[in-house]
Design an enzyme around this catalytic site. Structure first.
Site, short mmCIF file in Angstrom:
data_model
loop_
_atom_site.label_atom_id
_atom_site.label_comp_id
_atom_site.label_asym_id
_atom_site.label_seq_id
_atom_site.Cartn_x
_atom_site.Cartn_y
_atom_site.Cartn_z
N GLY A 36 0.52 -0.98 -0.04
CA GLY A 36 -0.67 -0.08 -0.07
C GLY A 36 0.27 1.30 -0.25
N GLY A 37 2.27 0.92 -0.75
CA GLY A 37 2.69 2.30 -0.20
C GLY A 37 2.43 3.27 -1.52
N ASN A 45 5.18 -3.50 -7.72
CA ASN A 45 5.22 -5.05 -7.08
C ASN A 45 6.04 -5.43 -7.07
OD1 ASN A 45 3.66 -4.91 -3.35
ND2 ASN A 45 5.61 -4.65 -3.95
N ASN A 104 1.61 -8.76 -0.32
CA ASN A 104 2.65 -8.09 0.60
C ASN A 104 2.02 -7.08 1.27
OD1 ASN A 104 5.54 -5.60 -1.22
ND2 ASN A 104 5.56 -7.36 1.47
N ARG A 185 7.79 5.41 -9.34
CA ARG A 185 6.83 5.76 -8.21
C ARG A 185 6.56 7.17 -8.06
NH1 ARG A 185 6.75 0.51 -4.59
NH2 ARG A 185 5.30 2.06 -2.90
N HIS A 263 11.65 -4.29 3.77
CA HIS A 263 9.93 -4.69 3.01
C HIS A 263 9.66 -5.75 2.01
CE1 HIS A 263 6.16 -4.66 4.78
NE2 HIS A 263 5.56 -3.55 3.90
N TRP A 264 10.72 -5.41 1.29
CA TRP A 264 10.05 -5.89 -0.04
C TRP A 264 10.91 -6.90 -0.24
CZ3 TRP A 264 10.74 0.16 -2.50
CH2 TRP A 264 9.25 0.60 -2.94
#
Length: 285
Positions: A36-37, A45, A104, A185, A263-264
């Site tokens: 959700g970034g 993603n 994710n 992004r 996180h990724w």
């Protein structure tokens, strides 16, 4: 089949909502749900993983409502519930009766909601730093990553500097903080056609009136599907201690932790992550 954005891009009208997704590969269906970034989409993603995963599965990489090229609806319920409902309606339209799910962060929360509501239609689950699932016992308050997401649209709104810092927090290795990635992004995060929908979707996650619906950790004993938790040891968004809570509560679960990883994990550890995912989803035992 060519694995590119254009070659795999599809749209469908689902109860008046335009859902955008990518369809690649053949075999058992694997649904991939993004985080959700700001500036996120299914493609951003999972584009690094799709070439390998599509060799083994029919991969449906879905832009959840409010993100990417899907519609930007205004809804009055927790995002996990809303997105889960429309993801399943899309699968109905595509004739998918059962599927594996890979979620994710925010997409991990949607995945768990689907698994709880539709246990007979969900096969194995891969949850990567999932939202709503981890009860962080040792980490007080909002994490650094969640603060970065919360503050991105505040003040002077989306900026290059904010996006650069956001990516820096999400990853362990600074090599991923490139100008090209930041601008990719930022372009979607600052697009007026998507910005308000994304902001609204994230607000429902934090809203007091919906907050309890996102506390999926309360229901973990009911997640009976074989599940793989994937975490970065250095995750500054969903700290690792939350994984141990889920590991204790879920009936059929295992945990893989990547060192030197944020996180990724699917991006920072692409090849190893792909091997791990394929092995987990295809091994009989």
């Amino acid at each position: 089949m060519e694995i590119s954005f254009e070659a795999t891009s599809r749209t469908a009208e689902v109860d008046g909502l335009r859902m955008h997704y990518h369809d690649a590969g053949s075999g058992p269906t694997l649904v991939l749900l993004h985080g959700g970034g700001p500036g996120v989409s299914g493609w951003s993603n999972f584009k690094y993983n799709l070439p390998t995963l599509a060799e083994h599965f029919r991969c449906l990489v879905i832009d959840q409502p409010g993100f990417g090229r899907s519609h930007q609806p205004k809804f009055q319920e927790h995002f996990f519930n809303y997105s889960a409902r429309f993801v399943m309606k899309l699968l109905d339209q595509l004739g998918v009766e059962r599927a594996h799910f890979l979620g994710n962060s925010l997409g991990g929360g949607t995945t768990v909601r689907i698994a709880l509501d539709h246990p007979k239609r969900t096969q194995r689950l891969i949850l990567m730093g999932p939202g709503g699932l981890a009860f962080n016992v040792f980490f007080p308050g909002l994490s650094e990553g969640l603060k970065s997401v919360r503050d991105f649209y505040r003040g002077d709104g989306p900026t290059y500097e904010k996006m650069e810092e956001f990516i820096r927090v999400m990853t362990f290795d600074p090599k991923f903080v490139t100008e090209a990635f930041v601008r990719e992004r930022l372009a979607l995060a600052a697009d007026p056609a998507t910005m308000e929908g994304t902001r609204h979707a994230l607000e429902t996650v934090r809203a007091k009136e919906f907050f309890a619906a996102g506390e999926l950790w309360r229901e973990l004993e009911r997640v009976r599907q074989k599940t793989l938790l994937v975490w970065g040891r250095d995750d500054r968004t969903m700290p690792l201690d939350g994984a141990f809570f889920a590991l204790k509560r879920m009936p059929d679960v295992r945990l893989h932790v990547f060192g030197q990883c944020g996180h990724w994990a699917q991006m920072e550890k692409t090849a190893e992550f792909d091997r791990l995912a394929v092995d987990f989803l295809t091994t009989e035992s």
